[in-house]
Design an enzyme around this catalytic site. Structure first.
Site, mmCIF file in Angstrom:
data_model
loop_
_atom_site.group_PDB
_atom_site.id
_atom_site.type_symbol
_atom_site.label_atom_id
_atom_site.label_comp_id
_atom_site.label_asym_id
_atom_site.label_seq_id
_atom_site.Cartn_x
_atom_site.Cartn_y
_atom_site.Cartn_z
ATOM 1 N N ASN A 119 0.842 -1.201 0.000
ATOM 2 C CA ASN A 119 0.000 0.000 0.000
ATOM 3 C C ASN A 119 0.871 1.243 0.000
ATOM 4 O O ASN A 119 2.095 1.153 0.032
ATOM 5 C CB ASN A 119 -0.961 -0.022 1.204
ATOM 6 C CG ASN A 119 -0.196 -0.059 2.516
ATOM 7 O OD1 ASN A 119 0.501 0.881 2.859
ATOM 8 N ND2 ASN A 119 -0.301 -1.177 3.233
ATOM 9 N N LYS A 132 8.450 -17.482 -10.494
ATOM 10 C CA LYS A 132 7.667 -16.387 -11.050
ATOM 11 C C LYS A 132 6.517 -16.947 -11.882
ATOM 12 O O LYS A 132 6.725 -17.874 -12.683
ATOM 13 C CB LYS A 132 8.584 -15.530 -11.929
ATOM 14 C CG LYS A 132 7.906 -14.320 -12.492
ATOM 15 C CD LYS A 132 8.835 -13.550 -13.399
ATOM 16 C CE LYS A 132 8.025 -12.544 -14.198
ATOM 17 N NZ LYS A 132 8.702 -12.087 -15.379
ATOM 18 N N ASP A 192 -3.701 -9.645 13.264
ATOM 19 C CA ASP A 192 -3.876 -8.239 13.627
ATOM 20 C C ASP A 192 -2.875 -7.925 14.746
ATOM 21 O O ASP A 192 -3.028 -8.377 15.879
ATOM 22 C CB ASP A 192 -5.316 -7.985 14.076
ATOM 23 C CG ASP A 192 -5.594 -6.499 14.210
ATOM 24 O OD1 ASP A 192 -4.743 -5.786 14.788
ATOM 25 O OD2 ASP A 192 -6.653 -6.042 13.732
#
Ligand code: CTP
Length: 397
Positions: free
Chosen positions: A208, A286, A304
């Site tokens: 992200n 890959k 978490d």
């Protein structure tokens, strides 16, 4: 909490340029810098550069009416928690060792009982000269602390001791000297920061856009208050804040393992943008294009970290803080997250505001059992300082 103040006396030597970097490091850590320059120092770096980095005026002349009117030299010498002389030239050391008061810098040093740290910088022969060594011994006997000089190649072409300690080393020494009266001394805080990266195959990954800026700023602000900080960081482009122990990780599972290995801790501040999911199977080759069309892969949920630390039983840090990126219903969502994770505070980021992700500013609310407190939009470094001060209050009620 009032900001710590350093009175920085810059002597006239080639190493004066390093005083600029030192000033930057101190300001970044939330330490106030009030600069005093000798006449010779102003030949090496401009007062304007120093003033801009210090965000304060530069005091230069004991006979300046403006300087004396704004802050007399007696008051100047007492306005700081620590006086730092960098570079401390042979001349400045000699004058200070003999109690001379011939200009603002030396008068300030004589008119104070504030602790003094000197970072000597001079030619190797000047440093080794018996006169300088005598002055060094006298200053040490007077209680002056020293950092450096380092040994190495010098600007004058010679080699040996005399080079001023690097700004990070002087900064670390200053932090240590200021830390004795700081509220987080002896406290261990874990900070997670940055993104995590979840491999898909040896060359592809899920990640992200987290920059890590907010987490790094918090780690730095906590260290400036004397905390022993373990920064568990995903990949970022940032350099380690001075005085912080950094553990580099990539995946969420590595981040959790590093946090658990860092326990016990007094507080855990989970700022990282942890990938919620990871590919279930990661091939060791890959993936290739082929007639079968694009691949599909299934995801599994990551542990978490925040919830694990907040529900760690006897190993739970006294204070556990999470961050939440919200675009709407910020307070309700944050309250629900607080309950779900079992943490003490949620710092809710309003990411609907442009420029928060990756930017330098942040708009946050602190949500706890006590209610919601909204902070106005401010620099991430300022959010970090306010939060670090809050953490210090919570750990020292
Ligand atoms: N967090 C964590 N480990 C995870 C996921 C999140 O430690 N696997 C922490 C983050 O560091 C942050 C808080 O939990 O402190 C964010 O909670 P999260 O549930 O991920 O909420 P958001 O990312 O804000 O988004 P959403 O509510 O959409 O899940």
């Amino acid at each position: 909490m009032a900001e710590k103040q350093v009175l920085l006396i810059v002597g006239g030597g080639i190493a004066a340029y390093k005083a600029l970097e030192l000033t930057r490091l101190l300001r970044k850590a939330g330490i106030g810098v009030r600069p005093v320059m000798t006449r010779a120092a102003a030949q090496f770096v401009t007062p304007l550069s120093l003033a801009a980095l210090a965000e304060d005026k530069v005091y230069e002349d004991i006979f300046s009416l403006t300087d004396e009117a704004e802050m007399g030299h007696i008051q100047l010498s007492r306005s700081a928690d620590l006086i730092v002389v960098a570079p401390a030239t042979a001349d400045l050391m000699a004058k200070a060792a003999n109690g001379l008061a011939t200009d603002l810098a030396t008068t300030t040093l004589l008119a104070t009982d504030t602790p003094v740290l000197m970072a000597p910088a001079m030619n190797v022969r000047m440093w080794l000269h018996p006169a300088t060594q005598r002055n060094l011994a006298a200053l040490k006997a007077d209680g002056v602390a020293f950092v450096g000089p380092d040994e190495g190649a010098m600007a004058c072409g010679e080699f040996g001791p005399g080079r001023m300690a690097e700004p990070v080393a002087i900064f670390a020494e200053i932090s240590a000297l200021l830390a004795t009266s700081q509220p987080l001394v002896g406290r261990h805080v874990i900070v997670t920061a940055g993104p995590t990266v979840e491999p898909i195959d040896p060359v592809r990954m899920l990640t992200n856009r987290s920059s890590g800026k907010q987490g790094y700023a918090i780690a730095q602000a906590l260290a400036a208050l004397g905390a022993d900080v373990t920064l568990v960081s995903g990949p970022t482009a940032l350099s380690s804040p001075p005085g912080v122990r950094r553990v580099d990780v990539e995946t969420a599972r590595e981040m959790l393992a590093a946090c658990e290995a860092a326990l016990p801790a007094d507080a855990a501040i989970c700022v990282a943008a942890v990938a919620d999911w990871r590919p279930e199977h990661v091939g060791d080759r890959k993936m290739k294009k082929g007639p079968g069309g694009p691949p599909t892969f299934s995801l599994v949920e990551n542990p978490d970290i925040l919830a694990t630390l907040a529900q760690a039983g006897a190993r739970r840090p006294q204070l556990v803080v999470g961050f939440a990126a919200e675009t709407n219903d910020i307070d309700d969502n944050a309250r629900a997250k607080l309950a779900r994770k079992g943490c003490d505070w949620i710092v809710a980021n309003d990411v609907s505001q442009e420029g928060v992700m990756g930017g330098d500013d942040n708009t946050v609310s602190i949500v706890s059992a006590a209610g919601v407190e909204r902070w106005t939009k401010t620099a991430k470094s300022e959010v970090a300082r306010k939060l670090a001060a809050r953490i210090a209050e919570a750990l020292n009620p």
